[in-house]
Each structure stands twice: as C-alpha cells, then as structure tokens.
Write an enzyme that holds these catalytic residues in place. Structure first.
Site, PDB file in Angstrom:
ATOM      1  NE  ARG A  43       8.168   3.168  61.334  1.00 14.31           N
ATOM      2  CZ  ARG A  43       7.088   2.589  61.833  1.00 14.31           C
ATOM      3  NH1 ARG A  43       6.221   1.993  61.056  1.00 14.31           N
ATOM      4  NH2 ARG A  43       6.851   2.630  63.117  1.00 14.31           N
TER       5      ARG A  43
ATOM      6  NE  ARG B 107       6.800   6.103  58.889  1.00 16.90           N
ATOM      7  CZ  ARG B 107       5.910   5.885  59.858  1.00 16.90           C
ATOM      8  NH1 ARG B 107       6.052   6.460  61.031  1.00 16.90           N
ATOM      9  NH2 ARG B 107       4.873   5.112  59.657  1.00 16.90           N
TER      10      ARG B 107
ATOM     11  CD  GLU C 188      13.169  -3.603  72.120  1.00 22.55           C
ATOM     12  OE1 GLU C 188      13.737  -4.096  71.123  1.00 22.55           O
ATOM     13  OE2 GLU C 188      12.892  -2.394  72.218  1.00 22.55           O
TER      14      GLU C 188
ATOM     15  CG  HIS D  22       8.385   2.348  72.107  1.00 20.17           C
ATOM     16  ND1 HIS D  22       7.838   3.600  72.139  1.00 20.17           N
ATOM     17  CD2 HIS D  22       8.198   1.895  70.848  1.00 20.17           C
ATOM     18  CE1 HIS D  22       7.331   3.886  70.962  1.00 20.17           C
ATOM     19  NE2 HIS D  22       7.537   2.874  70.145  1.00 20.17           N
TER      20      HIS D  22
ATOM     21  CD  GLU E 119      13.370  -1.184  66.397  1.00 22.73           C
ATOM     22  OE1 GLU E 119      12.588  -0.423  65.788  1.00 22.73           O
ATOM     23  OE2 GLU E 119      13.804  -0.920  67.527  1.00 22.73           O
TER      24      GLU E 119
ATOM     25  CG  HIS F 155      13.319   9.575  65.100  1.00 23.97           C
ATOM     26  ND1 HIS F 155      12.336   9.414  64.143  1.00 23.97           N
ATOM     27  CD2 HIS F 155      12.967   8.764  66.131  1.00 23.97           C
ATOM     28  CE1 HIS F 155      11.419   8.565  64.585  1.00 23.97           C
ATOM     29  NE2 HIS F 155      11.788   8.151  65.789  1.00 23.97           N
TER      30      HIS F 155
ATOM     31  CG  HIS G 107      11.437   0.165  62.514  1.00 24.82           C
ATOM     32  ND1 HIS G 107      10.347   0.404  63.317  1.00 24.82           N
ATOM     33  CD2 HIS G 107      11.026  -0.748  61.605  1.00 24.82           C
ATOM     34  CE1 HIS G 107       9.330  -0.354  62.911  1.00 24.82           C
ATOM     35  NE2 HIS G 107       9.715  -1.052  61.870  1.00 24.82           N
TER      36      HIS G 107
ATOM     37  CB  THR H  57       6.658   0.300  67.261  1.00 22.46           C
ATOM     38  OG1 THR H  57       7.729   0.461  66.348  1.00 22.46           O
ATOM     39  CG2 THR H  57       6.227  -1.149  67.308  1.00 22.46           C
TER      40      THR H  57
ATOM     41  CG  ASN I 109      15.815   3.525  66.792  1.00 18.34           C
ATOM     42  OD1 ASN I 109      15.975   4.300  65.852  1.00 18.34           O
ATOM     43  ND2 ASN I 109      14.869   2.616  66.804  1.00 18.34           N
TER      44      ASN I 109
HETATM   45  N1  PXP Z   1      12.213  -0.684  70.501  1.00 16.13           N
HETATM   46  C1  PXP Z   1      11.390  -0.841  69.432  1.00 16.13           C
HETATM   47  C2  PXP Z   1      10.958  -2.223  69.081  1.00 16.13           C
HETATM   48  C3  PXP Z   1      10.980   0.249  68.668  1.00 16.13           C
HETATM   49  O1  PXP Z   1      10.155   0.050  67.612  1.00 16.13           O
HETATM   50  C4  PXP Z   1      11.463   1.530  68.997  1.00 16.13           C
HETATM   51  C5  PXP Z   1      11.068   2.699  68.149  1.00 16.13           C
HETATM   52  O2  PXP Z   1      11.567   2.543  66.873  1.00 16.13           O
HETATM   53  C6  PXP Z   1      12.340   1.651  70.097  1.00 16.13           C
HETATM   54  C7  PXP Z   1      12.660   0.537  70.840  1.00 16.13           C
HETATM   55  C8  PXP Z   1      12.917   2.963  70.496  1.00 16.13           C
HETATM   56  O3  PXP Z   1      11.912   3.781  70.953  1.00 16.13           O
HETATM   57  P1  PXP Z   1      12.183   5.330  71.196  1.00 16.13           P
HETATM   58  O4  PXP Z   1      12.552   5.922  69.876  1.00 16.13           O
HETATM   59  O5  PXP Z   1      10.915   5.818  71.763  1.00 16.13           O
HETATM   60  O6  PXP Z   1      13.339   5.413  72.169  1.00 16.13           O
END
Ligand code: PXP
Length: 237
Positions: A44, A48, A150, A191, A69, A9, A42, A100, A6
C-alpha cells in the site's frame, strides 16, 4: 485450483508495535509448509502493513510465486528496485479505505492501465486486473489484454450463505469466470473468501487460483497458520 495466501495481516499485527513479531519469514514458511502455491502482498502507498524490505526478504528467501497488489498509479520502477514479482495485480486504492473497496473502474483510466500493463510485459511480469463480477467491466478489462483477471468476490462473501442474493452473486462470478476463460485469460478470484463460502467457488472449474488472506490469518489465531491454510486447501485440491 491454486491458492495464493495474502499475508498482509501478519504484517499488520507486527506494525501495531513495530519490531519483528509476528515474524513474516516464519509465517510464510508455515503457509508454504501447509501447501499453498504462492504468496500475495499488497504494497500500500501508506505502507500500513507490508514494507519494501519485506518484499526483498520474501524474494531472497523463498522461491514461491509472489503476487504483489499495487495501486494503478503506483511507481512500478520503484517497486522493481525492491523486487521483481511473478505477478503484479493492479487494484484501486483509496487513502482511507479499510481494505480494497471494489474492482477497478477500467473505463475511468484505461490509458494509465495500458501503460502499467506495457511496463509489466516489458519486465516479463504477469499482469492481473482486479475487477468486479460485471460482464461489461470484464469486457473492458479484456480489451487491455492482461495475463489474468481477478474477480472481486467481496459482494458474494457478504451475502448470507445460500440466500437468494448469495446464489445470484455466485452465478455472476460463474458467468464472468467463463467469459474471461473463453478469451484465453487466466481467471483468479478473491476478497472475503473463507472456509464457509469457498466451497461453492472452488467448484468453478475454469478458476485457476484463489487469493485469500484475512480469514486465514484470523483463523490461525485459534488453529495455527498451517491448519488454517490446509482447511482451505481441502476444498481446492
Ligand atoms: N484480492 C485483492 C485484490 C485484495 O486487495 C485482497 C485484500 O488485500 C484480497 C484478494 C484478499 O482478500 P481477503 O484478505 O479478504 O481474503
């Protein structure tokens, strides 16, 4: 076990100043060079971090599987104007949350979920539901016949390593993974996972893919993106 990284960031850092640094295209190239199996973003509703143009860029530049996402009530047709992803993961989204906050409350709005899943099927896009490791909720999610579920590993990731609460959270994830797998549905998890807590998760053989973002981007400040991804992959491959 596959890894989808992901990269939200990287975009978060870019949005702090506007402009194009750090460059998302270059960051994704690094992630894929390191051996990641896919990219997750994601989109959003408050935009952001990831922007619609980022989705266009990713799709036109990279062949890699792309998981988007999206909030349950987001406009899927609007998304499809920017990109046709490989997978859409439906997540709960609250306007002021930092990230999330939990899995979907599947029985709260099954009709909306059902409509979204039907639209995805029609477009030939894999569907995934982000759900807490609770067998009752998982069973409700299975009734909607998504392609994947997931499991939210956030609670697990917040427990002190090897503490009783950590082991209990791990057991719950194992139990729910098996439950999903027994129904012939792909099992994903993510997550809060990082290089310290991913090893135990990587041993759950029915898990098909992990979705990791924040810890990889944070770690890349010290060791670079390629190494940060490879550190995770050593546990998965
Ligand atoms: N899975 C989902 C559904 C999420 O919303 C996120 C965060 O955007 C992640 C996984 C990844 O989480 P992390 O950034 O904490 O690794």
């Amino acid at each position: 076990m596959k890894l989808s990284v992901n990269i939200d960031h990287v975009a978060t850092l870019r949005q702090v100043r506007g402009g194009s640094e750090p460059n998302l295209k270059e960051a994704i190239a690094e992630v894929l060079k390191a051996g990641a199996d896919g990219i997750t973003v994601h989109l959003r509703q408050d935009l952001r971090h990831i922007q619609p143009d980022d989705l266009k860029m990713i799709r036109s530049t990279f062949q890699t599987p792309l998981n988007v996402e999206l909030a349950v009530h987001a406009n899927l047709d609007a998304l499809f104007q920017h990109v046709i992803p490989s997978t859409v993961t439906l997540v709960p989204e609250h306007p002021h949350e930092v990230t999330t906050e939990g899995g979907l409350q599947v029985n709260f709005d099954p009709a909306a979920l059902g409509v979204a899943l039907k639209t995805l099927k029609k477009e030939g896009i894999q569907s995934s539901l982000f759900v807490d490791p609770d067998p009752t909720v998982i069973r409700q999610a299975l009734l909607l016949h998504p392609d994947a579920i997931e499991i939210n590993t956030n609670h697990y990731s917040l427990q002190p390593l090897d503490s009783p609460s950590y082991l209990e959270a791990l057991e719950k994830i194992k139990e729910c993974s098996q439950l999903i797998h027994n129904h012939g549905v792909r099992v994903l998890a993510g997550h809060g996972l990082n290089r310290n807590n991913v090893e135990a998760i990587s041993k759950i053989s029915v898990l098909d893919e992990l979705n990791i973002g924040h810890s990889i981007v944070a770690r890349s400040l010290y060791v670079g993106l390629q190494k940060a991804v490879r550190e995770i992959l050593t546990y998965l491959k």
